[in-house]
Design a protein around this motif. Structure first.
Motif, PDB file in Angstrom:
ATOM      1  N   ASN A 180       0.873  -1.174   0.000  1.00 59.61           N
ATOM      2  CA  ASN A 180       0.000   0.000   0.000  1.00 59.61           C
ATOM      3  C   ASN A 180       0.913   1.229   0.000  1.00 59.61           C
ATOM      4  OD1 ASN A 180      -1.778   2.082   0.408  1.00 59.61           O
ATOM      5  ND2 ASN A 180      -2.545   1.366   2.382  1.00 59.61           N
ATOM      6  N   LYS A 181       1.073   1.857  -1.153  1.00 59.36           N
ATOM      7  CA  LYS A 181       1.995   2.986  -1.295  1.00 59.36           C
ATOM      8  C   LYS A 181       1.325   4.322  -0.962  1.00 59.36           C
ATOM      9  CE  LYS A 181       4.956   2.690  -4.700  1.00 59.36           C
ATOM     10  NZ  LYS A 181       5.495   2.639  -6.088  1.00 59.36           N
ATOM     11  N   THR A 182       0.085   4.273  -0.493  1.00 60.16           N
ATOM     12  CA  THR A 182      -0.650   5.505  -0.188  1.00 60.16           C
ATOM     13  C   THR A 182      -0.451   5.907   1.277  1.00 60.16           C
ATOM     14  OG1 THR A 182      -2.734   4.505   0.560  1.00 60.16           O
ATOM     15  CG2 THR A 182      -2.404   4.701  -1.819  1.00 60.16           C
ATOM     16  N   ASP A 183      -1.017   7.061   1.608  1.00 62.81           N
ATOM     17  CA  ASP A 183      -0.974   7.550   2.990  1.00 62.81           C
ATOM     18  C   ASP A 183      -2.280   7.272   3.727  1.00 62.81           C
ATOM     19  OD1 ASP A 183       1.639   8.616   2.842  1.00 62.81           O
ATOM     20  OD2 ASP A 183       0.874  10.386   1.788  1.00 62.81           O
ATOM     21  N   HIS A 184      -3.110   6.411   3.168  1.00 60.28           N
ATOM     22  CA  HIS A 184      -4.373   6.081   3.842  1.00 60.28           C
ATOM     23  C   HIS A 184      -4.584   4.560   3.868  1.00 60.28           C
ATOM     24  CE1 HIS A 184      -5.412   6.556  -0.452  1.00 60.28           C
ATOM     25  NE2 HIS A 184      -6.222   5.531  -0.226  1.00 60.28           N
ATOM     26  N   LYS A 185      -5.395   4.137   4.796  1.00 60.33           N
ATOM     27  CA  LYS A 185      -5.732   2.722   4.956  1.00 60.33           C
ATOM     28  C   LYS A 185      -6.606   2.272   3.791  1.00 60.33           C
ATOM     29  CE  LYS A 185      -9.073   2.126   7.681  1.00 60.33           C
ATOM     30  NZ  LYS A 185      -9.846   2.328   8.917  1.00 60.33           N
ATOM     31  N   ILE A 186      -6.405   1.023   3.336  1.00 61.02           N
ATOM     32  CA  ILE A 186      -7.214   0.475   2.243  1.00 61.02           C
ATOM     33  C   ILE A 186      -7.902  -0.799   2.723  1.00 61.02           C
ATOM     34  CG2 ILE A 186      -7.140  -0.581  -0.055  1.00 61.02           C
ATOM     35  CD1 ILE A 186      -4.921   1.339  -0.788  1.00 61.02           C
ATOM     36  N   ASN A 187      -9.216  -0.850   2.544  1.00 66.00           N
ATOM     37  CA  ASN A 187      -9.989  -2.053   2.843  1.00 66.00           C
ATOM     38  C   ASN A 187     -10.065  -2.895   1.576  1.00 66.00           C
ATOM     39  OD1 ASN A 187     -10.740  -1.023   5.499  1.00 66.00           O
ATOM     40  ND2 ASN A 187     -12.117   0.355   4.398  1.00 66.00           N
ATOM     41  N   TYR A 188      -9.942  -4.207   1.721  1.00 62.36           N
ATOM     42  CA  TYR A 188      -9.926  -5.051   0.518  1.00 62.36           C
ATOM     43  C   TYR A 188     -10.573  -6.412   0.785  1.00 62.36           C
ATOM     44  CZ  TYR A 188      -5.975  -7.433   2.750  1.00 62.36           C
ATOM     45  OH  TYR A 188      -5.181  -8.140   3.625  1.00 62.36           O
ATOM     46  N   LEU A 189     -11.097  -7.005  -0.279  1.00 62.26           N
ATOM     47  CA  LEU A 189     -11.700  -8.334  -0.195  1.00 62.26           C
ATOM     48  C   LEU A 189     -10.630  -9.410  -0.189  1.00 62.26           C
ATOM     49  CD1 LEU A 189     -14.708  -8.271  -2.704  1.00 62.26           C
ATOM     50  CD2 LEU A 189     -14.783  -8.064  -0.234  1.00 62.26           C
ATOM     51  N   ASN A 190     -10.860 -10.447   0.602  1.00 59.06           N
ATOM     52  CA  ASN A 190     -10.030 -11.645   0.581  1.00 59.06           C
ATOM     53  C   ASN A 190     -10.850 -12.773   1.164  1.00 59.06           C
ATOM     54  OD1 ASN A 190      -8.503 -11.840   3.630  1.00 59.06           O
ATOM     55  ND2 ASN A 190      -9.414  -9.901   3.068  1.00 59.06           N
ATOM     56  N   GLU A 191     -10.230 -13.899   1.470  1.00 58.74           N
ATOM     57  CA  GLU A 191     -10.968 -15.055   1.986  1.00 58.74           C
ATOM     58  C   GLU A 191     -10.447 -15.472   3.348  1.00 58.74           C
ATOM     59  OE1 GLU A 191     -11.439 -18.262  -0.726  1.00 58.74           O
ATOM     60  OE2 GLU A 191     -12.024 -16.971  -2.375  1.00 58.74           O
ATOM     61  N   SER A 192     -11.346 -16.003   4.167  1.00 57.73           N
ATOM     62  CA  SER A 192     -11.002 -16.353   5.540  1.00 57.73           C
ATOM     63  C   SER A 192      -9.954 -17.453   5.612  1.00 57.73           C
ATOM     64  CB  SER A 192     -12.263 -16.791   6.312  1.00 57.73           C
ATOM     65  OG  SER A 192     -12.862 -17.917   5.686  1.00 57.73           O
TER      66      SER A 192
ATOM     67  N   ILE B 187     -13.436  -8.872   4.641  1.00 59.30           N
ATOM     68  CA  ILE B 187     -12.759  -7.610   4.344  1.00 59.30           C
ATOM     69  C   ILE B 187     -11.646  -7.412   5.369  1.00 59.30           C
ATOM     70  CG2 ILE B 187     -13.026  -5.103   4.183  1.00 59.30           C
ATOM     71  CD1 ILE B 187     -15.950  -5.608   3.392  1.00 59.30           C
ATOM     72  N   SER B 188     -10.458  -7.113   4.869  1.00 54.86           N
ATOM     73  CA  SER B 188      -9.312  -6.839   5.747  1.00 54.86           C
ATOM     74  C   SER B 188      -8.802  -5.431   5.474  1.00 54.86           C
ATOM     75  CB  SER B 188      -8.196  -7.860   5.511  1.00 54.86           C
ATOM     76  OG  SER B 188      -8.623  -9.154   5.876  1.00 54.86           O
ATOM     77  N   LYS B 189      -7.914  -4.964   6.354  1.00 51.20           N
ATOM     78  CA  LYS B 189      -7.358  -3.617   6.221  1.00 51.20           C
ATOM     79  C   LYS B 189      -5.863  -3.700   5.910  1.00 51.20           C
ATOM     80  CE  LYS B 189     -10.474  -1.978   9.868  1.00 51.20           C
ATOM     81  NZ  LYS B 189     -10.545  -1.329  11.202  1.00 51.20           N
ATOM     82  N   LEU B 190      -5.424  -2.872   4.982  1.00 51.35           N
ATOM     83  CA  LEU B 190      -4.003  -2.725   4.691  1.00 51.35           C
ATOM     84  C   LEU B 190      -3.619  -1.296   5.060  1.00 51.35           C
ATOM     85  CD1 LEU B 190      -1.381  -3.889   3.639  1.00 51.35           C
ATOM     86  CD2 LEU B 190      -2.125  -3.381   1.312  1.00 51.35           C
TER      87      LEU B 190
END
Length: 198
Positions: free
Chosen positions: A84-96, A126-129
């Motif tokens: 994550n090259k940004t300055d903000h948190k990114i929520n994204y889809l993945n699997e358990s 949904i997880s957070k990066l």
């Protein structure tokens, strides 16, 4: 006189035993209090309250490892890193169970992911990066016998506009069903192709 003393002593003894039994029963009650667990209801969320957003600022890299025989076919180790090259948190889809494994894409499509861990069940989540953070994971790529060389390895990174706890998604899987099953569009972040192992 002796008879009266004997009777009084007997009554005092009975009174003492009664008080002793009462005290024991109270102490037992204190040892095992009747506790009722408070159940906090999980709030529901509107189905249309989550959307795909741009994955700009996400960088995907990988390296290919050993290739081993798998029947008449092959398995190739792959190590992936998502930045994550940004300055903000990114929520994204993945699997358990398998995280982002099944979000890896190939050209040609004859190559498939074969995860290191096989689960009986897996759920979309949904997880957070976090900003300037990364995810690392390893998996296997299934290469059919006589398959053409890989041209592209990419990641279908599906960023979403908000975080929803896993407990809610288990009860309301329809919240992410549409975007979870949606066909690939312009939401693929491609890595740089590495030389295929022999």
């Amino acid at each position: 006189m002796n008879k009266i003393n004997y009777t009084c002593g007997y009554l005092i003894l009975l009174l003492f035993i009664s008080l002793l039994n009462f005290g024991c029963s109270q102490s037992k009650t204190k040892e095992k209090p009747n506790i009722q667990l408070l159940k906090i209801p999980i709030p529901s969320i509107e189905v249309d309250s989550i959307k795909l957003v741009s994955n700009k600022g996400i960088e995907f890299k990988y390296s290919l490892g050993d290739k081993t025989k798998f029947g008449k076919n092959y398995l190739i180790e792959i190590k992936c890193i998502v930045y994550n090259k940004t300055d903000h948190k990114i929520n994204y889809l993945n699997e358990s169970c398998n995280g982002l494994d099944f979000y890896i894409v190939f050209k040609p499509e004859t190559y498939k992911v074969m995860p290191l861990m096989n689960c009986n069940a897996t759920w979309g989540m949904i997880s957070k990066l976090q900003p300037r953070d990364s995810i690392e994971f390893k998996t296997h790529v299934f290469q059919p016998k006589n398959a053409k060389p890989i041209e592209i390895i990419g990641l279908d990174f599906r960023a979403v506009d908000k975080f929803i706890p896993f407990q809610i998604l288990q009860k309301q899987p329809e919240i992410i069903e549409d975007i979870y099953r949606e066909k690939l569009k312009k939401i693929i972040s491609f890595g740089v192709i590495n030389k295929m192992p022999n």
